[in-house]
Design a protein around this motif. Sequence first.
Motif, mmCIF file in Angstrom:
data_model
loop_
_atom_site.group_PDB
_atom_site.id
_atom_site.type_symbol
_atom_site.label_atom_id
_atom_site.label_comp_id
_atom_site.label_asym_id
_atom_site.label_seq_id
_atom_site.Cartn_x
_atom_site.Cartn_y
_atom_site.Cartn_z
ATOM 1 N N UNK A 2 0.832 -1.201 0.000
ATOM 2 C CA UNK A 2 0.000 0.000 0.000
ATOM 3 C C UNK A 2 0.871 1.258 0.000
ATOM 4 N N UNK A 3 0.251 2.381 -0.325
ATOM 5 C CA UNK A 3 0.966 3.665 -0.312
ATOM 6 C C UNK A 3 1.500 3.967 1.088
ATOM 7 N N UNK A 4 0.723 3.622 2.109
ATOM 8 C CA UNK A 4 1.154 3.838 3.497
ATOM 9 C C UNK A 4 2.409 3.018 3.790
ATOM 10 N N UNK A 22 11.952 -5.714 6.784
ATOM 11 C CA UNK A 22 10.731 -6.454 6.471
ATOM 12 C C UNK A 22 9.574 -5.797 7.206
ATOM 13 N N UNK A 23 8.589 -5.347 6.459
ATOM 14 C CA UNK A 23 7.427 -4.689 7.018
ATOM 15 C C UNK A 23 6.190 -5.478 6.625
ATOM 16 N N UNK A 24 5.400 -5.842 7.627
ATOM 17 C CA UNK A 24 4.172 -6.602 7.376
ATOM 18 C C UNK A 24 2.981 -5.803 7.883
ATOM 19 N N UNK A 25 1.925 -5.777 7.101
ATOM 20 C CA UNK A 25 0.675 -5.136 7.502
ATOM 21 C C UNK A 25 -0.207 -6.197 8.153
ATOM 22 N N UNK A 26 -0.434 -6.045 9.454
ATOM 23 C CA UNK A 26 -1.263 -6.997 10.197
ATOM 24 C C UNK A 26 -2.628 -6.402 10.536
ATOM 25 N N UNK A 27 -2.996 -5.351 9.839
ATOM 26 C CA UNK A 27 -4.245 -4.645 10.139
ATOM 27 C C UNK A 27 -5.464 -5.555 10.057
ATOM 28 N N UNK A 28 -5.467 -6.457 9.101
ATOM 29 C CA UNK A 28 -6.625 -7.346 8.927
ATOM 30 C C UNK A 28 -6.845 -8.234 10.154
ATOM 31 N N UNK A 29 -5.781 -8.511 10.895
ATOM 32 C CA UNK A 29 -5.893 -9.334 12.102
ATOM 33 C C UNK A 29 -6.558 -8.574 13.243
ATOM 34 N N UNK A 30 -6.665 -7.259 13.096
ATOM 35 C CA UNK A 30 -7.192 -6.420 14.172
ATOM 36 C C UNK A 30 -8.496 -5.732 13.775
ATOM 37 N N UNK A 31 -9.201 -6.302 12.820
ATOM 38 C CA UNK A 31 -10.475 -5.725 12.374
ATOM 39 C C UNK A 31 -11.417 -5.608 13.574
ATOM 40 N N UNK A 32 -12.081 -4.468 13.678
ATOM 41 C CA UNK A 32 -13.005 -4.240 14.785
ATOM 42 C C UNK A 32 -12.347 -3.590 15.985
ATOM 43 N N UNK A 33 -11.034 -3.550 16.012
ATOM 44 C CA UNK A 33 -10.285 -2.911 17.097
ATOM 45 C C UNK A 33 -10.406 -1.398 16.953
ATOM 46 N N UNK A 34 -10.405 -0.674 18.065
ATOM 47 C CA UNK A 34 -10.589 0.782 18.036
ATOM 48 C C UNK A 34 -9.572 1.469 17.128
#
Length: 89
Positions: A2-4, A22-34
């Motif tokens: 992603x651009x981010x 190495x940069x990993x986006x784990x945002x999908x694992x935290x769906x619903x989190x504030x």
Amino acid sequence: MSARMDRIQAKLNETFAPLECQLEDESALHAGHAGAASGGGHFRLRIISAQFEKQSRINRHRLVYDCLDDMMHKEIHALAITALAPSEV
């Protein structure tokens, strides 16, 4: 990527000239989190740089947070950091 993530990666490369980043986006694992609801992403970083030689773990994390300061709490909600010196790998 992603651009981010591209912006994060570019800042890290410019600041640390890492041997590995190495940069990993784990945002999908935290769906619903504030933090996810506010748009901030969750990331995991493994970075190896000579700049971390003779630095404590806390100082290494501070250096990374300082590098990404303008993105913290806006575009980055959480960042799990593994910061190593080349002598440690």
